[in-house]
Design an enzyme around this catalytic site. Sequence first.
Site, short mmCIF file in Angstrom:
data_model
loop_
_atom_site.label_atom_id
_atom_site.label_comp_id
_atom_site.label_asym_id
_atom_site.label_seq_id
_atom_site.Cartn_x
_atom_site.Cartn_y
_atom_site.Cartn_z
N LYS A 283 0.87 -1.19 0.00
CA LYS A 283 0.00 0.00 0.00
C LYS A 283 0.90 1.23 0.00
CE LYS A 283 -0.46 1.56 3.86
NZ LYS A 283 -0.37 2.62 4.82
N PRO B 31 9.47 -4.89 3.65
CA PRO B 31 10.06 -4.64 4.96
C PRO B 31 8.98 -4.42 6.01
CG PRO B 31 10.47 -2.79 3.45
CD PRO B 31 9.81 -3.87 2.65
N ALA C 266 7.10 -2.80 9.42
CA ALA C 266 6.90 -1.47 10.03
C ALA C 266 7.46 -0.38 9.12
CB ALA C 266 7.55 -1.42 11.41
N GLY D 84 1.96 -5.76 6.96
CA GLY D 84 1.21 -6.62 7.89
C GLY D 84 -0.27 -6.59 7.58
N SER D 85 -0.79 -5.40 7.27
CA SER D 85 -2.21 -5.27 6.92
C SER D 85 -2.51 -6.00 5.62
CB SER D 85 -2.58 -3.79 6.76
OG SER D 85 -2.33 -3.09 7.95
N ASP E 123 -6.05 -0.23 8.71
CA ASP E 123 -5.69 -0.26 7.28
C ASP E 123 -6.14 -1.54 6.57
OD1 ASP E 123 -4.46 2.15 7.39
OD2 ASP E 123 -2.41 1.39 7.31
O1 C5P Z 1 -5.02 0.08 13.42
P1 C5P Z 1 -3.56 -0.20 13.45
O2 C5P Z 1 -3.19 -1.28 14.42
O3 C5P Z 1 -2.96 -0.42 12.10
O4 C5P Z 1 -2.88 1.15 13.96
C1 C5P Z 1 -1.65 1.18 14.63
C2 C5P Z 1 -1.63 2.39 15.54
O5 C5P Z 1 -1.56 3.57 14.74
C3 C5P Z 1 -2.86 2.55 16.40
O6 C5P Z 1 -2.74 1.85 17.60
C4 C5P Z 1 -2.88 4.05 16.62
O7 C5P Z 1 -1.95 4.40 17.64
C5 C5P Z 1 -2.32 4.61 15.33
N1 C5P Z 1 -3.39 5.02 14.39
C6 C5P Z 1 -4.05 6.21 14.62
N2 C5P Z 1 -5.04 6.61 13.76
C7 C5P Z 1 -5.36 5.85 12.69
C8 C5P Z 1 -4.70 4.64 12.43
C9 C5P Z 1 -3.69 4.25 13.32
O8 C5P Z 1 -3.78 6.92 15.60
N3 C5P Z 1 -6.31 6.28 11.86
#
Ligand code: C5P
Length: 294
Positions: free
Chosen positions: A13, A104, A106, A112-113, A146
């Site tokens: 992505k 890669p 992170a 991962g998504s 995501d």
């Molecule tokens: O949802 P995901 O686990 O991919 O997001 C990782 C971290 O990124 C969340 O725990 C949050 O801290 C941050 N995040 C956010 N706002 C978003 C998406 C992610 O603050 N829209």
Amino acid sequence: MANNVIFEDAPAKVNLALHVTGQRDDGYHLLESLVVFTQYGDRIAGQISDKDSLSITGPFANEMNTCAADDNLIIKARNALANFALSKGITVSPVSLTCEKNLPLASGLGGGSADAAATLRLLKKLWQLNITDADLIATALKLGADIPMCLQSTPLIAKGIGDEIEEVSGLPQFSLVIANPLVEVSTPEIFSKLKSKSNPHFDHAEIPNNLDAFVALLARYRNDLQSPAIETAPKIAQCLDALSSAEPLFHRMSGSGASCFAIFEDLTSAQNACDSIKQQNPDWFVTATPLKGS
Ligand code: C5P
């Protein structure tokens, strides 16, 4: 059919633009992002088996093998879909899954998504589940903000916390170089370093299908996470400089970094830029790729 191996691509992505426009009470940020997916990515293979297993191959297998199994989004996706099936009275077979890890970790490319989304698509087919798109998307969203957009994996604008998706059609053709100095970046840390949580929205009505006009639109837009990411990982600035030296039509950071992308008119010019950046930065991840579906 039962023992056939099924494959599912997990495309990278790329956030061509990412505006942070607010924050919800639960801490999640409100976004507007123009997202495309690339032919380059991970690949998941799955097969009915007598017990559940996951093996990881590919250039980033070692990095992924160091993650705890509980944090592995492929296992989480498998368990979430199996539990959803169970809630409907369906017991699913164990599966043997393999992930070819080419992205890669992170890295702002949603690897991962993408793996979790590909696992959901694959297991829906393998288990022949009669699950609605809405239920699959809801299962995906519980695993990460995501993952619904990665389920779709076509050009889109994501709003909300990334889960409100509008398809974008008629995008111009182009190729990308993706470069990452191989510093892992923590998404929550970058969000927490944002100076303003409430930045200007996208201001367009339509996405132009002409490449020059499209690039001019991108230049008006931003990635609001780029400055805090560079503060955390200054190598991102070097990466952007290296891409800029290859004279692309446009370049920027993707997601919360550290991957950066550059837009080229065609794959040959992207490949030439990729080769020269790789030569000068042999320790970086650098690849040239067309968009998925082109
Ligand atoms: O949802 P995901 O686990 O991919 O997001 C990782 C971290 O990124 C969340 O725990 C949050 O801290 C941050 N995040 C956010 N706002 C978003 C998406 C992610 O603050 N829209």
